[in-house]
Motif scaffolding. Structure first.
Motif, short mmCIF file in Angstrom:
data_model
loop_
_atom_site.label_atom_id
_atom_site.label_comp_id
_atom_site.label_asym_id
_atom_site.label_seq_id
_atom_site.Cartn_x
_atom_site.Cartn_y
_atom_site.Cartn_z
N ALA A 1 96.34 -20.86 58.57
CA ALA A 1 96.83 -19.57 58.23
C ALA A 1 98.42 -19.42 58.42
CB ALA A 1 96.10 -18.47 59.03
N PRO A 2 99.05 -19.15 57.47
CA PRO A 2 100.59 -18.79 57.86
C PRO A 2 101.01 -17.66 58.70
CG PRO A 2 100.09 -17.96 55.70
CD PRO A 2 98.99 -18.77 56.18
N GLY A 3 101.79 -18.09 59.69
CA GLY A 3 102.37 -17.05 60.72
C GLY A 3 101.26 -17.10 62.00
N VAL A 4 100.27 -18.05 61.91
CA VAL A 4 99.41 -18.11 63.00
C VAL A 4 99.67 -19.48 63.74
CG1 VAL A 4 97.12 -18.15 63.88
CG2 VAL A 4 97.57 -16.67 61.94
N SER A 5 100.18 -19.58 65.01
CA SER A 5 100.24 -20.72 65.71
C SER A 5 98.86 -21.14 66.59
CB SER A 5 101.64 -20.46 66.67
OG SER A 5 101.63 -21.76 67.43
N VAL A 6 98.67 -22.22 66.50
CA VAL A 6 97.33 -22.75 67.12
C VAL A 6 97.81 -23.94 68.04
CG1 VAL A 6 94.78 -23.26 67.15
CG2 VAL A 6 95.69 -21.55 65.57
N LYS A 7 97.72 -23.88 69.30
CA LYS A 7 98.24 -25.13 70.30
C LYS A 7 97.18 -25.53 71.18
CE LYS A 7 103.19 -24.25 69.72
NZ LYS A 7 104.40 -23.80 70.43
N GLN A 8 96.59 -26.72 71.22
CA GLN A 8 95.65 -26.90 72.34
C GLN A 8 96.58 -27.34 73.41
OE1 GLN A 8 92.75 -29.70 70.77
NE2 GLN A 8 91.57 -29.48 72.52
N ALA A 9 96.40 -26.42 74.32
CA ALA A 9 97.35 -26.83 75.62
C ALA A 9 96.55 -27.73 76.65
CB ALA A 9 97.46 -25.63 76.57
N THR A 10 95.24 -28.05 76.65
CA THR A 10 94.75 -29.09 77.42
C THR A 10 93.50 -29.90 76.50
OG1 THR A 10 93.04 -29.36 79.23
CG2 THR A 10 93.16 -27.35 77.99
#
Length: 483
Positions: free
Chosen positions: A245-254
């Motif tokens: 999805a554009p504009g949606v940041s998903v980061k796996q921190a662990t």
């Protein structure tokens, strides 16, 4: 020597007359050839067969080929013919006798067949076109006689009037609705109900407790369908949103199995009040604060999700108040479809491992002992003192005897399996629609003694006894175990 001007004009005139005569001769020859071909004699015989079968047999018995649509041929009309030396026109006249069919010979071997509307008994049909769900009148609907260009449109009240053959079929079409064919069958008054097109429904976005047309929220709403994230192996749907999805940041921190990612919609909007979006599952909001060890969204089986809609602007999220200040993620789960009975099994099994390029480059035991000796030698040189070997711990005095020792990175990590199994059964009738699904998911972490297991069951039931009453139940118990 130039000829006189009068003689030149005479020569040009003679040439033009000759060309014109040749042209007339060619046209006459073509016409004669066409007429001669049309008068070609045919020997042909069929007994008590349908018109279509008679035409197929005629193609095999003659050089002619026929072009027509199957639906225009009378279904019950039978043909008996025994032609000896008949012309094609006489044969076709006999086959199409007492029908509303007409034909035209286009060239020496091609014959087109169509409806002869002038030969039919015309009646005036009046009626209205309405929405099948709401009963609202539809203006501007196109109605056309099938197989012709004759038609009309409905007025602002959804009504129409049209002179049609008594056995005609009306093709009714309207933007956003499924095209429908309605047989007239001699009726003079008709009420036509159109159903919303499933394709057009995809262009309607659910915003809060209402709907908005996609053209009004361009750039503010993104919809991710189940097919786009189906083959991504992850414990929760929020991990599957990464890059979708554009504009949606998903980061796996662990890397903890089952842990939640950090999701931000159009960046961070707060300093101390939190930046997590609001999650709404089938109309029910879920309070969620990021925790690297626990993720309440992992309790939702991704295989049960039909679509995910991300609301990004204030206009779309206004219905949720301050809770939607950081955006809203709407999750719609799967439900049974009317008239469809389905049993589906989804499963996958995979292996997780650390790529060699991501491994830590560590010293072995011999290299570590040499490093400790060199460090003490460098310190003594920096202090201007002679190096004293007795200052080296006894464990490091003979590096060669230590060998490689223990690789602690290998000792702490493993090749870990990840697996998922889901079974879904759904059945839908006109008034009752039910779906039951069960799922098992297990992910072992790459680090020893870390894993995540989920057992999930989801059941939903929709009951619509009438268009004014609708009841339903949605149950989704989940058991999770995380180490």
């Amino acid at each position: 020597m130039n000829p006189p001007s009068g003689g030149l004009k005479s020569i040009v005139k003679s040439i033009l007359i000759m060309k014109f005569a040749v042209l007339l001769l060619m046209l006459s020859s073509l016409q004669a050839y066409s007429n001669a071909f049309a008068q070609k004699r045919i020997d042909f015989s069929v007994n008590n067969v349908k018109i279509k079968k008679a035409l197929v047999a005629l193609e095999h018995a003659s050089p002619y080929r026929f072009v027509y649509a199957d639906y225009i041929l009378p279904k019950d009309k039978r043909v008996n013919i025994s032609a000896n030396g008949w012309t094609i026109t006489k044969v076709l006249d006999h086959i199409f006798k007492d029908t509303n069919l007409a034909y035209r010979i286009l060239d020496d071997s091609l014959v087109t067949i169509g409806l002869n509307h002038l030969s039919l008994k015309a009646i005036q049909v009046t009626g209205s076109v309405v929405d099948s769900l709401t009963g609202a009148a539809l203006a501007g609907v196109t109605l056309q006689i099938k197989g012709s260009t004759i038609g009309t449109t409905t007025n602002t009240s959804g009504r129409f009037s049209l002179d049609v053959p008594d056995n005609a079929v009306l093709v009714v079409s309207y933007l956003g609705y499924d095209t429908k064919e309605v047989p007239v069958e001699g009726k003079t008054s008709i009420v036509i109900r159109l159903h919303l097109s499933k394709t057009s429904l995809n262009e309607v976005v659910v915003v809060g407790y209402g709907n908005e047309e996609r053209k009004n929220v361009t750039g503010a709403v993104t919809t991710v369908h189940a097919a786009a994230i189906k083959n991504i192996p992850a414990a929760s749907f929020d991990l599957r949103l990464q890059g979708q999805a554009p504009g949606v940041s998903v980061k796996q921190a662990t890397g903890f199995p089952g842990a939640g990612p950090v999701i931000r919609i159009r960046g961070s909007g707060s300093i101390g009040a939190g930046d997590d979006p609001l999650y709404v599952v089938d109309g029910f909001p879920i309070t969620y604060s990021y925790n690297k060890y626990a993720n309440p969204l992992a309790s939702i089986n991704p295989e049960d999700i039909e679509s995910i809609t991300v609301l990004k602007d204030a206009a779309s999220t206004a219905i949720y108040g301050s809770r939607g200040a950081n955006g809203v993620i709407l999750i719609t789960t799967k439900k049974a479809r009317e008239g469809v009975t389905e049993l589906r099994l989804d499963a996958y099994y995979g292996i997780q491992s650390v790529e060699s390029r991501n491994r830590f480059q560590m010293m072995n035991a011999e290299e570590l002992a040499n490093f400790r000796i060199q460090a003490r030698q460098d310190k003594a040189a920096a202090d201007g003192q002679p190096f004293d070997p007795s200052t080296i711990p006894a464990d490091y005095r003979d590096p060669a005897s230590l060998g490689k020792g223990t690789d602690w990175f290998d000792a702490l990590t493993r090749t870990a399996p990840i697996q998922s199994y889901n079974i879904t059964y759904s059945n839908g009738t006109g008034k009752l629609r039910a779906m039951v699904s069960a799922g098992y998911f297990r992910q072992q972490g790459i680090v020893l003694n870390t894993d995540y297991t989920r057992y999930s069951v989801r059941a939903n039931l929709d009951f619509t006894p009438s268009k004014w009453v609708r009841a339903g139940i949605n149950v989704a118990p989940t058991f999770q175990q995380r180490n």
